[in-house]
Design a protein around this motif. Structure first.
Motif, PDB file in Angstrom:
ATOM      1  N   LEU A  80       0.825  -1.202   0.000  1.00  0.00           N
ATOM      2  CA  LEU A  80       0.000   0.000   0.000  1.00  0.00           C
ATOM      3  C   LEU A  80       0.867   1.263   0.000  1.00  0.00           C
ATOM      4  N   GLU A  81       1.984   1.241   0.720  1.00  0.00           N
ATOM      5  CA  GLU A  81       2.898   2.379   0.698  1.00  0.00           C
ATOM      6  C   GLU A  81       3.476   2.570  -0.700  1.00  0.00           C
ATOM      7  N   SER A  82       3.817   1.477  -1.369  1.00  0.00           N
ATOM      8  CA  SER A  82       4.351   1.573  -2.726  1.00  0.00           C
ATOM      9  C   SER A  82       3.309   2.116  -3.696  1.00  0.00           C
ATOM     10  N   ASP A  83       2.045   1.776  -3.487  1.00  0.00           N
ATOM     11  CA  ASP A  83       0.981   2.360  -4.310  1.00  0.00           C
ATOM     12  C   ASP A  83       0.954   3.874  -4.150  1.00  0.00           C
ATOM     13  N   ARG A  84       1.067   4.350  -2.916  1.00  0.00           N
ATOM     14  CA  ARG A  84       1.036   5.795  -2.670  1.00  0.00           C
ATOM     15  C   ARG A  84       2.250   6.491  -3.298  1.00  0.00           C
ATOM     16  N   LEU A  85       3.414   5.863  -3.199  1.00  0.00           N
ATOM     17  CA  LEU A  85       4.604   6.439  -3.817  1.00  0.00           C
ATOM     18  C   LEU A  85       4.481   6.442  -5.338  1.00  0.00           C
ATOM     19  N   ALA A  86       3.860   5.418  -5.899  1.00  0.00           N
ATOM     20  CA  ALA A  86       3.678   5.363  -7.351  1.00  0.00           C
ATOM     21  C   ALA A  86       2.776   6.486  -7.834  1.00  0.00           C
ATOM     22  N   VAL A  87       1.765   6.819  -7.049  1.00  0.00           N
ATOM     23  CA  VAL A  87       0.901   7.954  -7.393  1.00  0.00           C
ATOM     24  C   VAL A  87       1.737   9.223  -7.507  1.00  0.00           C
ATOM     25  N   LYS A  88       2.621   9.441  -6.555  1.00  0.00           N
ATOM     26  CA  LYS A  88       3.463  10.634  -6.550  1.00  0.00           C
ATOM     27  C   LYS A  88       4.436  10.625  -7.743  1.00  0.00           C
ATOM     28  N   LEU A  89       5.066   9.478  -7.998  1.00  0.00           N
ATOM     29  CA  LEU A  89       6.069   9.402  -9.057  1.00  0.00           C
ATOM     30  C   LEU A  89       5.459   9.539 -10.447  1.00  0.00           C
ATOM     31  N   THR A  90       4.334   8.875 -10.676  1.00  0.00           N
ATOM     32  CA  THR A  90       3.718   8.944 -12.007  1.00  0.00           C
ATOM     33  C   THR A  90       3.203  10.344 -12.296  1.00  0.00           C
ATOM     34  N   GLY A  91       2.549  10.956 -11.332  1.00  0.00           N
ATOM     35  CA  GLY A  91       2.036  12.306 -11.547  1.00  0.00           C
ATOM     36  C   GLY A  91       3.150  13.304 -11.787  1.00  0.00           C
ATOM     37  N   ALA A  92       4.263  13.140 -11.079  1.00  0.00           N
ATOM     38  CA  ALA A  92       5.384  14.070 -11.207  1.00  0.00           C
ATOM     39  C   ALA A  92       6.062  13.979 -12.565  1.00  0.00           C
ATOM     40  N   THR A  93       5.908  12.865 -13.250  1.00  0.00           N
ATOM     41  CA  THR A  93       6.553  12.690 -14.556  1.00  0.00           C
ATOM     42  C   THR A  93       5.561  12.800 -15.720  1.00  0.00           C
ATOM     43  N   GLY A  94       4.375  13.287 -15.432  1.00  0.00           N
ATOM     44  CA  GLY A  94       3.421  13.545 -16.492  1.00  0.00           C
ATOM     45  C   GLY A  94       2.510  12.385 -16.849  1.00  0.00           C
ATOM     46  N   GLU A  99      -7.569   2.833  -1.776  1.00  0.00           N
ATOM     47  CA  GLU A  99      -6.357   3.458  -1.235  1.00  0.00           C
ATOM     48  C   GLU A  99      -5.689   4.348  -2.290  1.00  0.00           C
ATOM     49  N   ILE A 100      -5.674   3.900  -3.534  1.00  0.00           N
ATOM     50  CA  ILE A 100      -5.076   4.685  -4.613  1.00  0.00           C
ATOM     51  C   ILE A 100      -5.892   5.949  -4.859  1.00  0.00           C
ATOM     52  N   GLU A 101      -7.214   5.815  -4.874  1.00  0.00           N
ATOM     53  CA  GLU A 101      -8.071   6.985  -5.069  1.00  0.00           C
ATOM     54  C   GLU A 101      -7.846   8.013  -3.965  1.00  0.00           C
ATOM     55  N   GLN A 102      -7.690   7.539  -2.736  1.00  0.00           N
ATOM     56  CA  GLN A 102      -7.436   8.440  -1.620  1.00  0.00           C
ATOM     57  C   GLN A 102      -6.076   9.121  -1.772  1.00  0.00           C
ATOM     58  N   ALA A 103      -5.064   8.359  -2.208  1.00  0.00           N
ATOM     59  CA  ALA A 103      -3.730   8.932  -2.405  1.00  0.00           C
ATOM     60  C   ALA A 103      -3.752  10.008  -3.490  1.00  0.00           C
ATOM     61  N   ILE A 104      -4.506   9.775  -4.561  1.00  0.00           N
ATOM     62  CA  ILE A 104      -4.622  10.776  -5.638  1.00  0.00           C
ATOM     63  C   ILE A 104      -5.282  12.043  -5.102  1.00  0.00           C
TER      64      ILE A 104
END
Length: 269
Positions: A198-212, A250-255
């Motif tokens: 779940l932590e990796s899902d949250r980090l992936a949200v941050k990384l993908t959004g930051a790279t477009g 969890e991903i929707e909440q992270a977004i």
């Protein structure tokens, strides 16, 4: 008297395991968390490089499609080089595995990341690929392998202490206590694994959004994984990974937390 001695020895083993675990604490510069780890960053990198060939061989080796493999590397390196991940000491490399049947992706300590052809062919957009790779990058920068090793040694120490304290060679029934202790240790390790996912899902949200890339593509990835599993993998508490359907919320909440004012326009889906 023998029972008392065994109890004392078991207590000492448990105490040593607990002290060792709590004393091996480092702050993760990427996540800001204080972690109990059992290896250095250099050891993580060396371990991952050493294990990579064997792990690849278990999935039929690397895929012969050089163009597809190159694209995986390009997407992965974009997630690394265009984010704060570039400031970490890890040596990232991304590999496409030849296995066409297995739906999987995983990261070794230190930055060696793999995705199977079986998973890649189910992904329909570049954003979905980025979501998968971003998730695996999250495992590396969050030092989940080092944490798991420390936790594993702790649970092994505690279950070993319980076995020493309860086992009686003259009473076979006492073995059930050691077996129960081992099962508890295994469930504890699984629980840690789900939290890591779940932590990796949250980090992936941050990384993908930051790279477009559109982080909502990860939601589609979860649906793809759920479909690949047949929609039923048994009780979630008995699985290493969380149920893909449960991860969507969890991903929707992270977004929402990352983009409280809404996602920017022009993201790659």
């Amino acid at each position: 008297m023998r029972g008392i001695i065994k109890f004392i020895i078991g207590l000492l083993v448990a105490a040593v395991s607990l002290v060792t675990y709590w004393c091996n604490t480092e702050k993760n510069e990427f996540t800001g968390e204080n972690q109990h780890v059992d290896m250095t960053v250099e050891q993580e990198i060396a371990l991952g490089l050493q294990a990579a060939p064997e792990m690849a061989s278990q999935y039929g080796g690397l895929h012969p499609d050089q163009a597809a493999a190159k694209r995986i590397k390009e997407i992965g390196q974009r997630l690394v080089q265009e984010t704060e991940v570039a400031n970490t000491p890890y040596k990232f490399d991304f590999h496409l595995l030849a296995d066409e049947q297995t739906v999987n992706a995983f990261a070794l300590p230190g930055g060696q990341i793999f995705i199977t052809a079986g998973l890649l062919r189910r992904l329909s957009t570049e954003g979905q690929v980025a979501g998968v790779l971003g998730h695996e990058i999250g495992h590396v920068v969050a030092r989940h392998s080092a944490e798991q090793l420390a936790k594993s040694r702790l649970t092994q120490g505690l279950t070993g202490a319980a076995a020493i304290a309860t086992y009686d060679p003259d009473n076979p029934a006492s073995r059930t206590g050691a077996i129960a202790a081992a099962m508890v240790g295994k469930l504890l390790t699984m629980r840690y694994g789900r939290e890591d996912e779940l932590e990796s899902d949250r980090l992936a949200v941050k990384l993908t959004g930051a790279t477009g890339y559109d982080p909502r593509a990860m939601i589609e990835v979860m649906r793809i994984l759920e479909q690949a599993s047949g929609g039923s993998n048994g009780p979630e508490f008995a699985q290493t990974h969380p149920n893909p359907g449960n991860r969507i919320a969890e991903i929707e909440q992270a977004i929402q937390q990352e983009y409280p004012n809404g996602l920017p326009e022009g993201l790659v889906p």
